[in-house]
Design a protein around this motif. Structure first.
Motif, PDB file in Angstrom:
ATOM      1  N   HIS A   1      -7.441  -7.773   3.361  1.00 60.19           N
ATOM      2  CA  HIS A   1      -6.754  -6.102   2.789  1.00 60.19           C
ATOM      3  C   HIS A   1      -5.709  -5.716   1.690  1.00 60.19           C
ATOM      4  CE1 HIS A   1      -3.440  -2.716   5.018  1.00 60.19           C
ATOM      5  NE2 HIS A   1      -4.053  -2.928   3.633  1.00 60.19           N
TER       6      HIS A   1
ATOM      7  N   ASN B   1       0.788  -1.235  -0.026  1.00 62.21           N
ATOM      8  CA  ASN B   1       0.091  -0.254  -0.212  1.00 62.21           C
ATOM      9  C   ASN B   1       0.983   1.097  -0.103  1.00 62.21           C
ATOM     10  OD1 ASN B   1      -3.060  -0.574   0.251  1.00 62.21           O
ATOM     11  ND2 ASN B   1      -2.304  -2.072   0.811  1.00 62.21           N
TER      12      ASN B   1
ATOM     13  N   THR C   1      -6.504  -4.227  -2.052  1.00 65.30           N
ATOM     14  CA  THR C   1      -5.127  -3.648  -2.840  1.00 65.30           C
ATOM     15  C   THR C   1      -5.221  -3.254  -4.088  1.00 65.30           C
ATOM     16  OG1 THR C   1      -4.179  -3.609   0.029  1.00 65.30           O
ATOM     17  CG2 THR C   1      -2.650  -2.660  -2.099  1.00 65.30           C
TER      18      THR C   1
END
Length: 163
Positions: free
Chosen positions: A144, A100, A148
């Protein structure tokens, strides 16, 4: 007028000269590397990359420094530190967090962040993910990571098909 700059709290470091700013940045990076827990070290070192990217001083008249080489050096160091974590789920979580951060720098014009770097990190995450124990923490990591990847595809057109 009291002479106090009301914007000071919003623009840390801008009143420093480059001569004073560089040691401050270096000391932050050095202190980050000395934290006791590897996950804390990894996160702190990756945050130091932001000092080299968006840090400001008097010489650049408030413009971000955008020191690409130092950003990448900090991020590579964070990846090396995350590789030293013994707990697989923590390691994969850190890799997703670092992915990220790489995307953040790409989004903000850091031209030296390449698709190859991103692909390598995505591959490392995919290689390590099957070894994680089933559970809520793993589910959150997977969610997550998938979010992403969806963002990367929508924003940058990069696709990372599962092998």
């Amino acid at each position: 007028s009291s002479g106090i700059n009301a914007e000071w709290p919003l623009r840390p470091g801008i009143n420093f000269s480059e001569e004073n700013h560089e040691p401050l940045r270096s000391q932050c990076l050095r202190a980050s590397s000395k934290l006791l827990k590897k996950p804390d070290q990894c996160r702190a070192v990756s945050l130091c990359a932001h000092i080299y990217w968006s840090g400001k001083n008097r010489e650049n008249e408030g413009s971000p420094m955008n020191e690409t080489k130092r950003v990448l050096d900090s991020m590579k160091k964070a990846v090396r530190i995350s590789n030293q974590c013994m707990e697989p789920s923590v390691q994969v979580q850190l890799f997703v967090e670092l992915l990220n951060k790489y995307i953040y720098f790409l989004d903000n014009g850091c031209a030296d962040v390449t698709q190859a770097m991103i692909s390598q990190l995505v591959g490392k995450i995919r290689d390590d993910m099957p070894g994680l124990e089933a559970g809520e923490a793993t589910n959150q990591i997977v969610q997550h990571f998938n979010s992403t990847l969806a963002y990367i595809k929508s924003k940058h057109g990069m696709d990372f098909p599962a092998s």
